[in-house]
Design an enzyme around this catalytic site. Sequence first.
Site, PDB file in Angstrom:
ATOM      1  N   SER A  50      39.228  41.405  44.942  1.00 34.15           N
ATOM      2  CA  SER A  50      40.335  40.768  44.215  1.00 34.15           C
ATOM      3  C   SER A  50      41.221  40.005  45.198  1.00 34.15           C
ATOM      4  CB  SER A  50      41.159  41.819  43.459  1.00 34.15           C
ATOM      5  OG  SER A  50      41.523  42.887  44.310  1.00 34.15           O
ATOM      6  N   GLU A 187      35.577  49.898  34.710  1.00 34.86           N
ATOM      7  CA  GLU A 187      36.596  48.869  34.448  1.00 34.86           C
ATOM      8  C   GLU A 187      36.552  48.378  33.008  1.00 34.86           C
ATOM      9  OE1 GLU A 187      36.983  45.757  37.366  1.00 34.86           O
ATOM     10  OE2 GLU A 187      38.413  44.643  36.122  1.00 34.86           O
TER      11      GLU A 187
HETATM   12  O1  KIV Z   1      38.474  43.979  43.684  1.00 38.95           O
HETATM   13  C1  KIV Z   1      39.167  44.883  43.201  1.00 38.95           C
HETATM   14  O2  KIV Z   1      40.380  44.962  43.441  1.00 38.95           O
HETATM   15  C2  KIV Z   1      38.508  45.851  42.346  1.00 38.95           C
HETATM   16  C3  KIV Z   1      39.378  46.698  41.493  1.00 38.95           C
HETATM   17  C4  KIV Z   1      39.942  45.866  40.417  1.00 38.95           C
HETATM   18  C5  KIV Z   1      38.658  47.899  40.990  1.00 38.95           C
HETATM   19  O3  KIV Z   1      37.315  45.922  42.321  1.00 38.95           O
END
Ligand code: KIV
Length: 273
Positions: A50, A187
């Site tokens: 993310s 998720e």
């Molecule tokens: O990339 C991320 O932050 C994640 C979380 C949303 C679980 O995979």
Amino acid sequence: MSVQSAIRRKTAPDIRARKQAEPIVMLTSYHAHTAALVDRHCDVILVGDSLGSVMHGFETTVPVTLDMMILQGASVMRGSQQALVVVDMPFGSYEASREQAFNSAVRIMKETQCGAVKLEGGVRMAETIAFLSGRGIPVMGHVGLTPQSINTLGSFRAQGRSEMDWGPIEDDAKAVADAGAFSVVVEAVAEPLARKITETIAIPTIGIGASAACDGQVLVLEDMLGLSPRTPKFVRRYGNLGPAIEAAIEGYAADVRSRAFPGPEHVYEMKKS
Ligand code: KIV
């Protein structure tokens, strides 16, 4: 004298042992300074891909590279002491073959010294998870909504909204657990499905937008702090730092413009925050 730290970091087996026990607290971090804060309160720090949208302004996680994950993963390791640090394997770094996944995961673990990696996908990734787990690489799975597949999914919609769609998601969670993952992120799935998966599989489930029925929870730090421009609907905000940061910047800009900026005696006096 030993060069080992006196503080013992949590390990993947420690987290695995938290099935149906004290809930697992997990947050993302991508930097040493936020990692130090998160480390005081969390069992697991996720260096999530993310970071592609949060740090770099990309629309999706697809452009994130292995080098980006390694750079930020190493920063988080430097900033933290006790939490298990899990680094996401980015899109394109593990799907082609078990060997590709192994080589990418080894780079992540050697260059960051993190304790585990995370990868997306259930049944289709089971063989790879078993390959890595059997060779000293603890793997956290990720099922339900898998954002790296955005271009085949078409949107970031919740998964398994109708009971008819539950089967493949349950199969994914079971495949990941049976393959040897030490825990799995679930998720954006409905509460009854998250509960069913949590009750069925032997490893801890860590929910994001998947209800309190899971064995733990994860959020993107900037989302829960009110710092992200767009946050998913399910995110509960625990702060609203965006306006506070803007007010501080506004105050600074006003001081500079009105020549009210502190003199050198203040500048060279280091304050501990
Ligand atoms: O990339 C991320 O932050 C994640 C979380 C949303 C679980 O995979």
